[in-house]
Design an enzyme around this catalytic site. Structure first.
Site, PDB file in Angstrom:
ATOM      1  N   LYS A  86       0.580  -1.171  -0.091  1.00 14.23           N
ATOM      2  CA  LYS A  86       0.015   0.073  -0.014  1.00 14.23           C
ATOM      3  C   LYS A  86       0.936   1.221  -0.144  1.00 14.23           C
ATOM      4  O   LYS A  86       0.348   2.290  -0.570  1.00 14.23           O
ATOM      5  CB  LYS A  86      -0.877   0.055   1.111  1.00 14.23           C
ATOM      6  CG  LYS A  86      -2.003  -0.956   0.971  1.00 14.23           C
ATOM      7  CD  LYS A  86      -3.287  -0.995   2.103  1.00 14.23           C
ATOM      8  CE  LYS A  86      -4.231  -1.980   1.850  1.00 14.23           C
ATOM      9  NZ  LYS A  86      -5.399  -1.877   2.650  1.00 14.23           N
ATOM     10  N   LYS A 140      -8.628 -12.720  -7.882  1.00 14.44           N
ATOM     11  CA  LYS A 140      -9.261 -13.174  -6.771  1.00 14.44           C
ATOM     12  C   LYS A 140     -10.661 -12.355  -6.346  1.00 14.44           C
ATOM     13  O   LYS A 140     -10.356 -10.993  -6.580  1.00 14.44           O
ATOM     14  CB  LYS A 140      -8.661 -13.329  -5.474  1.00 14.44           C
ATOM     15  CG  LYS A 140      -7.803 -14.428  -5.267  1.00 14.44           C
ATOM     16  CD  LYS A 140      -7.305 -14.376  -3.929  1.00 14.44           C
ATOM     17  CE  LYS A 140      -8.120 -14.860  -3.069  1.00 14.44           C
ATOM     18  NZ  LYS A 140      -7.299 -15.087  -1.639  1.00 14.44           N
ATOM     19  N   LYS A 200     -13.637  -7.278  -2.249  1.00 14.43           N
ATOM     20  CA  LYS A 200     -14.339  -6.300  -2.300  1.00 14.43           C
ATOM     21  C   LYS A 200     -13.640  -4.956  -2.943  1.00 14.43           C
ATOM     22  O   LYS A 200     -14.089  -4.096  -3.369  1.00 14.43           O
ATOM     23  CB  LYS A 200     -14.834  -5.946  -0.861  1.00 14.43           C
ATOM     24  CG  LYS A 200     -15.987  -4.943  -0.651  1.00 14.43           C
ATOM     25  CD  LYS A 200     -17.211  -5.455  -1.056  1.00 14.43           C
ATOM     26  CE  LYS A 200     -18.337  -4.423  -0.763  1.00 14.43           C
ATOM     27  NZ  LYS A 200     -19.685  -4.870  -1.369  1.00 14.43           N
TER      28      LYS A 200
END
Length: 338
Positions: free
Chosen positions: A117, A200, A203
């Site tokens: 990140k 995959k 969300k």
């Protein structure tokens, strides 16, 4: 003679979405209810982990209730497991602070999630909470003296840090923590995005049409299956490299029915994708419909959910407080006079 103590397990999930999805459920959550048979189970709604990224407080509060209701609807039994909210057990934050003191900047910075990140968005865009997230996760596990920790491959690195910190504390201050072992949960199914079957189901990464959510309207869920990406052929055959889309649908079919992929392939020999997708869409609708009804019924009684979560937190604290007392004593803190 008292019954033999079952080995203890801790698992957690963040209440960071309005609904769990098929990737969450078939990848991990479906394993939680059967584990109640063989383990002393502690199941945590990790709301403290959920605030390491930007979030909306009202949404977090509602999602915590919704997540609790979904876990119960999925088969977590509050009479057999401690189901609790992480922030209801202050020992998590208290132990994490002690562990921060024995964690090196380098080893924390090597954690994959933080590296990914921060490299993607820049170090100034991520929080200190995200940097120390794995240390809080270590505290989660070590508080309960869990013999085993159910992990997928993506959590192996965090468990290794947990083991390192437990051993380091034990070496410096005396035997305190049980060093946990990884319990590799057999993944029921690895579910991929319906619109991009090379990724995959997630969300954060999937488009709305790529996700089947457990609380989807049955008709909406069925439509997502019928419009799922497949290849240009028409043979219902499992081949992840050449036929990723239909392979993903076969995996979902197998996960829903308990049938083997080979058995499903035989049923659809000589049939095209249309008939297969229609049958699967009906299976999906038949699953999410009742699941949603059970969840909504639980959400209609917030007082009962509060009671369940309070009882779970009390059970969790009865274990966590003993561990923290020992840690504080070994750390050299002056004990508060009674």
């Amino acid at each position: 003679m008292p019954p033999e103590q079952k080995p203890r397990v801790l698992s957690g999930i963040q209440p960071s979405a309005d609904s769990f999805h098929f990737g969450n459920y078939f990848g991990a959550l479906r394993q939680w209810p059967p584990m109640q048979d063989d383990f002393d189970t502690f199941y945590m709604l990790a709301d403290m982990h959920a605030i390491t990224v930007e979030y909306d407080p009202a949404a977090l509060r509602e999602r915590t209730y919704v997540s609790a209701a979904q876990l119960i609807a999925a088969g977590v039994d509050p009479e057999r497991s401690a189901l609790f909210v992480q922030s209801h057990v202050p020992e998590h934050a208290q132990l994490a602070w002690v562990l921060n003191g024995i964690t090196g900047m380098g080893e924390a910075g090597r954690m994959t999630q933080f590296k990914d990140k921060s490299s993607k968005n820049g170090a100034d865009s991520v929080s200190v909470g995200l940097f120390t997230y794995p240390i809080l996760m270590a505290a989660d596990v070590l508080l309960y003296r869990a013999d085993q920790v159910p992990v997928g491959e993506d959590q192996r690195q965090h468990l290794e840090l947990t083991r390192d910190l437990a051993q380091r504390f034990n070496h410096r201050f005396g035997e305190t923590f049980l060093v946990p072992e990884a319990f590799i949960v057999k993944e029921t199914a690895k579910i991929y995005d319906l619109q991009d079957p090379t990724a995959k189901m997630s969300k954060s990464a999937s488009s709305p049409n790529g996700l089947i959510e457990l609380l989807d309207d049955p008709k909406k869920a069925a439509k997502k299956i019928r419009s799922a990406v497949t290849d240009s052929g028409d043979e219902v055959r499992f081949d992840e490299k050449e036929k990723a889309g239909v392979s993903n649908l076969l995996t979902i079919y197998s996960a829903l029915t308990g049938r083997t992929v080979a058995d499903i392939e035989r049923e659809y020999v000589g049939q095209q994708y249309g008939a297969f997708k229609v049958a699967l869409s009906e299976l999906v609708a038949d699953f999410v419909g009742p699941f949603g009804e059970r969840t909504r019924a639980l959400l209609d009684d917030r007082a009962e959910l509060d009671r369940i979560l309070k009882a779970g937190a009390e059970q969790a604290r009865s274990v966590a407080s003993q561990t923290l007392d020992l840690v504080y004593d070994r750390s050299g803190f002056v004990r508060q006079a009674l």
